[in-house]
Design a protein around this motif. Sequence first.
Motif, short mmCIF file in Angstrom:
data_model
loop_
_atom_site.label_atom_id
_atom_site.label_comp_id
_atom_site.label_asym_id
_atom_site.label_seq_id
_atom_site.Cartn_x
_atom_site.Cartn_y
_atom_site.Cartn_z
N LYS A 178 -28.00 -3.99 -28.67
CA LYS A 178 -27.53 -2.81 -29.41
C LYS A 178 -27.25 -1.65 -28.45
CE LYS A 178 -28.77 0.14 -33.34
NZ LYS A 178 -29.79 0.43 -34.37
N LEU A 179 -28.08 -1.51 -27.42
CA LEU A 179 -27.86 -0.46 -26.42
C LEU A 179 -26.58 -0.73 -25.62
CD1 LEU A 179 -28.97 2.05 -24.89
CD2 LEU A 179 -30.20 0.44 -23.41
N TYR A 180 -26.36 -2.00 -25.22
CA TYR A 180 -25.13 -2.33 -24.49
C TYR A 180 -23.90 -2.07 -25.37
CZ TYR A 180 -28.64 -5.19 -22.00
OH TYR A 180 -29.75 -5.63 -21.34
N ASP A 181 -24.01 -2.45 -26.64
CA ASP A 181 -22.90 -2.25 -27.57
C ASP A 181 -22.60 -0.76 -27.75
OD1 ASP A 181 -20.95 -2.96 -29.53
OD2 ASP A 181 -22.40 -2.54 -31.11
N PHE A 182 -23.62 0.06 -27.69
CA PHE A 182 -23.45 1.51 -27.80
C PHE A 182 -22.57 2.04 -26.66
CE2 PHE A 182 -24.82 5.81 -26.65
CZ PHE A 182 -24.70 6.48 -27.85
N HIS A 183 -22.75 1.47 -25.46
CA HIS A 183 -22.01 1.96 -24.29
C HIS A 183 -20.66 1.26 -24.11
CE1 HIS A 183 -25.10 4.56 -22.46
NE2 HIS A 183 -25.97 3.70 -22.93
N VAL A 196 -26.06 -7.44 -34.23
CA VAL A 196 -25.49 -6.09 -34.15
C VAL A 196 -24.01 -6.10 -34.54
CG1 VAL A 196 -27.14 -5.40 -32.37
CG2 VAL A 196 -24.91 -6.31 -31.68
N GLY A 197 -23.54 -7.23 -35.08
CA GLY A 197 -22.18 -7.28 -35.61
C GLY A 197 -21.13 -7.75 -34.62
N MET A 198 -21.51 -8.45 -33.57
CA MET A 198 -20.55 -8.93 -32.57
C MET A 198 -20.39 -10.44 -32.66
SD MET A 198 -21.76 -6.62 -29.29
CE MET A 198 -20.16 -6.60 -28.48
N SER A 199 -19.23 -10.93 -32.25
CA SER A 199 -18.95 -12.37 -32.19
C SER A 199 -19.01 -12.82 -30.74
CB SER A 199 -17.58 -12.68 -32.79
OG SER A 199 -17.52 -12.26 -34.14
N ALA A 217 -19.65 -11.36 -25.67
CA ALA A 217 -19.87 -10.81 -27.01
C ALA A 217 -18.93 -9.63 -27.20
CB ALA A 217 -21.32 -10.38 -27.18
N THR A 218 -18.22 -9.59 -28.33
CA THR A 218 -17.23 -8.54 -28.53
C THR A 218 -16.97 -8.36 -30.03
OG1 THR A 218 -14.97 -7.82 -28.00
CG2 THR A 218 -15.32 -10.17 -28.38
#
Length: 739
Positions: free
Chosen positions: A636-641, A668-671, A695-696
């Motif tokens: 989730k932290l990586y996705d935030f950035h 966290v909603g990534m594929s 993951a994206t």
Amino acid sequence: MKRLALPVFVAATFLAAFVLFAMQPFAGRALLPQYGGAPHVWVTTAVFFQVAVLLGYSYAHAAPKRLSPAPLAGLHVALAIVAFIAFRPNGLVGAAALGKLLAGAPPGVRLLCHLAVTVGIPAFFLSSTSPLVQLFVTRTKTISNPYYLYVASNGGSLLALVAYPAVVEPNIGLATQSAWLRAALAAAVACVAASAWLGRLRPPDGAPDAPSPAPTEARASGATGEAAEGSPAAPDAATQWRWFLLAFGPSLLLSGMTLHVTTDVVAIPLFWVVPLGIYLVSFMVAFGRYGQRISGPVRRMALLFGTFLICAMHANVASLWAILPHALYLLLAATACHSILATLRPHPVHLTRFYFVMSLGGAAGGAFCSIVAPLLFRDLTEYPIAIVLVAWLLVDGTDRLRPWFLAIPLLTGALTYGLSQVSQRCALTGSTAAALVFGPVILLAHGFSKYKNRYALAVAGIFVASTLFLRGDLAYRNRNFFGVLRVVREGNGRFLSIVNGTTTHGIEDVRAPGTALSYYHPTGPAGDFFGILNQQPPGHRVFIIGLGIGTLGAYAAPEDRWTFFELNDLDVYLAKDAGYFHALSSMRAPYEIVVGDARLELEHRTAAAGDADVVVVDAFSSDMIPIHLLTVEAVKLYDFHARWAILFHLSNQFADLAPVTAAAASAVGMSSLVRTDLELSPADVGKRASRWLVATRDPQLLRALAQRNPDWVTPAPTRAPWTDDKADVLSALSAKTPH
């Protein structure tokens, strides 16, 4: 009353040890996300609990000298109540105000202070319980030999040690663990309070006195004069020094073997449970009913096997089977040393002194390995030192040191060097080379095994020679708190690689330092991803978690901006300043290096959402990515950035990390897509097999990867993802597929 007292004493001893050894992994696991970096968190936590045991045994030794039974019982009950009140598991699991208060202190200091505030008093209380309960048994004359309760103590420790990684962590979250641990502590407090109440009572009339040591045992224990007649005279200084060394040696061997196996043999998460469990079993066997009977045979087997272990240490085989020689030697050597300790145990009146000196030796062994050795040595030298020390301790025959003894290590060392030259000329490697080099010299050394000093010098000569002359193509070696890093020449000097244990973390072609090799080869998964990235409009912002030698920088475009996050400052020195590698200096884009735990550093940047296009997770502790970098909270932290994608490097020998990583991304909603690249053709010079996961939230990226290479596939369905609260590491190990 006697029928009631014995079960209470056994329960108090067993429960106190169980809760203490459950509290240690719980504390380390709970603090990982707050302090980052699995290696130093676990090591610092282990040192803290060793010190707690030493302090607890010190209290158990000093208090009975100054207090009569009734006040001592009252004091220990009061300490039990204070320990229960002071236990703050939520201070471990949640965000602690203490962390903010000590924000400017070094991480190790903050971690020790955090442990002291949250579990310090309970750990101190639990550590002191076993020797005090045995003292209560001695005073009430409940059983003739209170040392048997030490078996119950180690049994409780072993059960907690096995249960935590196998049952507790995979199935119970930290919040629930804290509640259960508090309930277990309450039960331990109740049993200890009952034991203290029983310990204040006088023994019944006619109860037999605790047995004195047998005459031979009394002489071995240093008893003189009246002691030989059966009175409980205090052991002399020489005997107490032997206690210390016989505890120090196995403790040093335990720590050295754990570090050696997890870095130079197999890097498996939670492996520390195996050697520590063996260490506890050795106490149970040595202090059990048959410990003294098996002391002689086990000692002889340990001496014989110790010399052959030298061959196993230099076989350079990365396999689960390669663990067995080290585990078997630890069992034999620790059992032999602890059996001698059991033989030297004093009259029960002095058992608290005995346990205090034992704990001092054990703590000194652990502290030497975790604190002193990284400052003194450039390699894991403490393991050979422990083997030599144990060999010296186990030999019965004494021989006064003489000048000509110096010829013994020179002889074994020279023979080792000569055979190594023969091995190199014959181009032998692995187990065959180890057998040729060390087989004859081991037989020679074993010829001295009847004499303490001569045998230790012979074994020491082998180790010194192997360190000096069997370096192969080693160009550099150094060590710090995070482990040993080596720079190795390969391909007749064409390639330089940086190695941690058996794991290579980067390869550079000295003829073309800007070329992406090893796991980052252009024909591999990393090449696929960055090939697509560089087709996008220029000016990408890239965060790389883990530096290695900076190989990924070969994909940087001039308009890009790259930031590397690296925990190990020694790795930064080797990649940037040592002069061995030039990947960073060959980068076409500007870059910066942030030294520190990546997750903590990214959390400090939470005000800048989407400040990177890509986050690459390429951090390893030997062969494994630290758990706290793969949890849902971390993703989730990586996705935030990251505005576009997260790229995970998942290559390792013993765990299948793709399913749990994909599950965390999905949470966290990534594929995700994963590619395992095993195609190593002769044309791909310097390439290594690898596994990567992307993951994206961008379906076009996933389609582009699948079109670029059909090996990009959707990860297999998995169980629940790892979280900061719960991580089932063992299932990832059992699900491993070779690659």
